[in-house]
Design an enzyme around this catalytic site. Structure first.
Site, PDB file in Angstrom:
ATOM      1  N   GLN A   1     -42.738  34.084  99.267  1.00 44.81           N
ATOM      2  CA  GLN A   1     -42.182  34.939 100.064  1.00 44.81           C
ATOM      3  C   GLN A   1     -43.078  35.870 101.075  1.00 44.81           C
ATOM      4  OE1 GLN A   1     -38.927  35.801 101.162  1.00 44.81           O
ATOM      5  NE2 GLN A   1     -37.947  34.694  99.467  1.00 44.81           N
TER       6      GLN A   1
ATOM      7  N   CYS B   1     -31.465  34.666  92.512  1.00 42.77           N
ATOM      8  CA  CYS B   1     -32.483  33.908  91.453  1.00 42.77           C
ATOM      9  C   CYS B   1     -33.231  35.053  90.841  1.00 42.77           C
ATOM     10  CB  CYS B   1     -33.180  32.911  91.937  1.00 42.77           C
ATOM     11  SG  CYS B   1     -32.408  31.331  92.617  1.00 42.77           S
TER      12      CYS B   1
END
Ligand code: PMP
Length: 408
Positions: free
Chosen positions: A204, A366
């Protein structure tokens, strides 16, 4: 400030012209996968129409062209994250494969009873499950750095959890659920004080901010192309050269060997030692095209755009009494906001907003154990990228009001 022009950037993304059931597409699921600009699509078309061939093995023109482009793609990716050169960049199919690569090559050979792996409570399953299972196999133990109520890492706990028994600390640079930006340089110092490696999950962060592996002093860093304008099936593992030289390959086969005899074999130079078999040639070349595309925009601009959207979305959502937002304040997070609307299951919310063309994610992203810690089974998540606008966040907030009316 020097900001990017999202409206101009939108022109590069053909998919943003799509209509969803008659509405304009408002794509706010970039934390899962970003969209692909024409420049990267053209790199893919160029590969398949001009020089598709296997690499390394051929002396014919197409193979030579493909080999050079594929090798140079490693240089581009190395530059993008401040690595010393192609030796430090192993192409993988995603972040998950990069984590597993280190677990199988280093972890399986080096870990044993008494050793510890330190993760954080906000790890993605990509690292959490990988290291949990590698510890089960090898007899090592996993420990988790807890998070504070605001969604930051408890750094005092980190100091005491990392000991001389710790062999590796793996941490998400940016949490895909909380949006927290973790102090990975501090964690590197703590890990190195105890002789442990630091593995940074950059899935990310690499897409959303300038990342320099040298400044972070990361030993390993992984990221996925599909979250940064690249194709699915592309990604990379960065490793410090001296470590990659020392550790065993995880996968064996063609392309990664120097000499093979019936009894034994020796390994090729870095990074090819870790790239067994025919790799994602086109994927790697297109990943490099994505890095070039983002570099042309400028990663500082990408970061400030992300932060501006994050703060705006946070503020707009925080105004709604029935919305709970997870993670740090709006002015201290990356471009994503996970939230819960009282009385509406995130899956229902996501379906309703989809009817208005708005794509958000609903689920555990997740991070099941983290959702357990937050006390919710699932959340809704809006995540932004270079082509998103403040107006699109207004659309999201408007359709949330409609969803609420349906449910109340
Ligand atoms: N780590 C983080 C922080 C992520 O956000 C993701 C993607 N959701 C991953 C790892 C896994 O990425 P991939 O599925 O591309 O391997």
């Amino acid at each position: 400030p020097d900001t990017l022009n999202a409206e101009a950037i939108r022109e590069d993304f053909p998919i943003l012209d799509r209509k969803i059931g008659g509405s304009e597409l408002v794509y706010l699921d970039n934390g899962a996968t970003s969209q692909t600009p024409q420049q990267v699509i053209e790199a893919i078309v160029d590969y398949y129409t001009q020089y598709n061939a296997n690499i390394h093995r051929g002396l014919h023109t197409l193979s030579q062209e493909a080999s050079i482009a594929y090798e140079e793609a490693h240089d581009t990716v190395a530059d993008f994250i401040g690595a010393d050169g192609r030796e430090e960049i192993v192409f993988t199919k995603n972040t998950t494969e990069a984590q597993n690569l280190v677990a199988y090559s280093w972890g399986m050979n080096e870990l044993g009873p008494g050793d510890e792996i330190v993760l954080t409570q906000m790890e993605h399953h990509a690292s959490l499950v990988t290291w949990q299972q590698m510890c089960k196999r090898t007899g090592a133990e996993v420990k988790y750095i807890p998070i504070t109520n605001e969604g930051y890492l408890d750094m005092e706990a980190a100091e005491s959890l990392v000991t001389d028994d710790t062999k590796l600390v793996s941490v998400s640079h940016v949490s895909n659920t909380l949006g927290t930006i973790n102090p990975v340089d501090e964690l590197a110092a703590i890990a190195h004080d105890h002789g442990a490696y630091l593995f940074v999950d950059g899935a990310q962060s690499v897409p959303t901010r300038p990342v320099d592996v040298g400044a972070l002093d990361a030993d390993f860093l992984a990221f996925s192309g599909h979250k940064m304008c690249g194709p699915t099936g592309s990604g990379a593992l960065y490793g410090k050269k001296e470590i990659l030289e020392e550790i065993e390959p995880a996968f064996y086969g063609g392309g990664m060997i120097r000499k093979v005899e019936y009894e034994d074999s020796t390994w090729h130079d870095l990074p090819w030692k870790f790239e067994a078999g025919t790799p994602g040639i086109c994927e790697g070349i297109a990943l490099a095209a994505a890095c070039e595309y983002l570099s042309d925009i400028g990663m500082e601009r990408v970061q400030s755009h992300e932060e501006s959207l994050a703060e705006y979305a946070y503020d707009q959502l925080a105004r709604c009494d029935d919305v709970e937002i997870f993670g740090p304040p709006g002015n201290d997070r990356t471009g994503l906001v996970s939230f819960d609307v009282e009385g509406i299951h995130p899956h229902d919310l996501s379906s309703i907003v989809n009817e208005h063309g708005v794509a958000i994610r609903a689920g555990d992203h997740c991070t099941q154990p983290l959702h357990g810690t937050l006390g919710v089974p699932a959340s809704a998540r809006a995540s932004f990228y270079i082509y998103n606008t403040h107006e699109e966040i207004d659309v999201l907030v408007d359709v949330l009001h409609e969803a609420r009316e349906i449910f109340h």
